[in-house]
Design an enzyme around this catalytic site. Structure first.
Site, PDB file in Angstrom:
ATOM      1  N   HIS A  69      51.041 -32.276  45.660  1.00  0.00           N
ATOM      2  CA  HIS A  69      52.365 -32.381  46.093  1.00  0.00           C
ATOM      3  C   HIS A  69      51.986 -33.850  47.487  1.00  0.00           C
ATOM      4  CE1 HIS A  69      55.356 -31.151  49.523  1.00  0.00           C
ATOM      5  NE2 HIS A  69      54.192 -31.239  50.469  1.00  0.00           N
ATOM      6  N   LYS A 102      55.595 -37.407  55.967  1.00  0.00           N
ATOM      7  CA  LYS A 102      55.313 -37.931  54.590  1.00  0.00           C
ATOM      8  C   LYS A 102      56.294 -39.218  54.240  1.00  0.00           C
ATOM      9  CE  LYS A 102      54.089 -34.128  51.843  1.00  0.00           C
ATOM     10  NZ  LYS A 102      53.814 -33.846  53.227  1.00  0.00           N
ATOM     11  N   ASP A 123      58.170 -34.699  47.132  1.00  0.00           N
ATOM     12  CA  ASP A 123      57.361 -34.028  47.295  1.00  0.00           C
ATOM     13  C   ASP A 123      56.875 -33.306  46.075  1.00  0.00           C
ATOM     14  OD1 ASP A 123      57.541 -31.184  48.596  1.00  0.00           O
ATOM     15  OD2 ASP A 123      58.883 -30.691  47.188  1.00  0.00           O
ATOM     16  N   ARG A 132      33.755 -46.662  62.419  1.00  0.00           N
ATOM     17  CA  ARG A 132      34.785 -47.914  62.573  1.00  0.00           C
ATOM     18  C   ARG A 132      34.810 -48.889  61.910  1.00  0.00           C
ATOM     19  NH1 ARG A 132      35.394 -49.331  68.997  1.00  0.00           N
ATOM     20  NH2 ARG A 132      36.844 -50.434  68.149  1.00  0.00           N
TER      21      ARG A 132
END
Length: 355
Positions: A142, A163, A181, A249
């Site tokens: 997906h 998305k 999808d 970081r």
């Protein structure tokens, strides 16, 4: 299980390989299955070989000359070995015509026989990736699969995280849509995964609030891709309260996602109001491109930081007296009065004059 019969192979590759079906029509239902990719000692497609079995035999000019040079009995025996056993079909390449004895043997053993105008080497190189693609194990994921800056990038994340909206923004910036999808992924090499779109969903992108968009019709032919090699996964995630607190970081190692046994580099982006995710995705792709070329910007920064710390330490360490020559007095006191390059926490602080 993925499979491919001879009739389907002929119809789909007829124009690409310039094929003509001339014999063994009763063998049209012969099938190649996924097992063919993993059977030890059996080749998928290759030049004529009477010793090691090959499922699809490609015969060229030199092979026909060899068969013609054999005695009648030896040729009959060779043709029997060629047309039976593991052989699924035979292709005569190099633009050659098939001799009558080969057509008769293929009709006798129901082995499909084709003519191809392609050179034998070109024929094998064109057919092998097609067979790998059609017979490979397929898994569906997906997400949205895009061509971003020439690199196959799949955007994943929970439903309704944005998305498709992000994909639409990237397409408007020049990216190409492969699938929305549902992304079909299959392995075409030991370390290579390729993705494509199911036929029913091809060219379409669903955006909540607008509906289903035909990207090809809206943005043109250059906005869609039939397939792409998967190089990078960008995972979208809604951060929790502890997300940024535990974030590294200066991460020096990228995470990976395993698909069909292949590890794909993965970048996780936090979905927060005010962040331009399209720019971040493009930056992630550019950063990955640099890494594939051997440059790591994080490592470069850490190396500079370490070099600056060494210079600071060397400047603050008194030199040992020289017993062979008198030590000269310093001519300036700038080093003693200059502000330190690092504060108490050890973080580099540049001079204001250096910007």
């Amino acid at each position: 299980m993925p499979q491919l019969n001879v009739q389907q192979l002929f119809e789909e590759r007829r124009d690409k390989l310039q094929l003509t079906w001339i014999g063994g029509h009763d063998g049209a239902s012969r099938v190649l299955t996924n097992d063919a990719l993993n059977r030890p000692g059996v080749g998928l497609v290759g030049h004529m070989n009477l010793v090691h079995p090959i499922l699809i035999q490609a015969i060229g000019e030199s092979d026909l000359a060899y068969l013609s040079s054999l005695s009648t009995d030896a040729r009959i025996e060779s043709l029997k070995r060629l047309c039976t056993g593991e052989t699924v079909s035979i292709f005569v390449c190099d633009g050659m015509d098939a001799p009558g004895y080969l057509i008769e043997a293929c009709d006798q053993y129901n082995t499909p026989l084709f003519l191809s105008q392609k050179k034998g080497r070109v024929f094998v190189n064109l057919l092998r990736p097609y067979l790998q693609r059609e017979l490979s194990e397929v898994t569906t994921k997906h997400g949205v699969f895009l061509d971003v800056l020439g690199f196959g990038t799949m955007i994943t994340g929970n439903s309704q995280i944005g998305k498709s909206e992000l994909a639409l923004e990237l397409i408007s910036r020049g990216a190409g849509l492969v699938a929305d999808d549902a992304v079909e992924l299959f392995q075409i090499g030991p370390e290579t995964i390729q993705g494509r779109c199911p036929t029913i969903l091809r060219d379409f992108l669903e955006v909540r609030g607008i509906g289903v968009l035909n990207i090809r019709a809206i943005f043109g032919e250059t906005a869609v891709r039939p397939r792409k090699t998967l190089r990078l996964i960008v995972h979208l995630e809604r951060p929790t309260e502890d997300y940024f607190r535990g974030l590294d970081r200066l991460q020096t190692k990228s995470s990976t996602t395993t698909i069909l046994g292949v590890e794909i580099p993965t970048v996780t982006l936090a979905v927060v109001a005010g962040r331009n995710l399209a720019v971040l995705v493009e930056a992630a792709v550019r950063h990955y491109i640099l890494q594939t070329r051997g440059y790591d910007s994080t490592k470069d920064f850490l190396d500079r930081h370490e070099a600056a710390m060494r210079e600071q330490i060397d400047a603050s360490t008194p030199a040992l007296p020289n017993t062979k020559a008198p030590r000269l007095a310093p001519t300036t006191t700038e080093s003693a009065s200059a502000p330190p390059m690092f504060d108490e926490s050890g973080i580099f602080r540049a001079y204001e004059s250096e910007g």
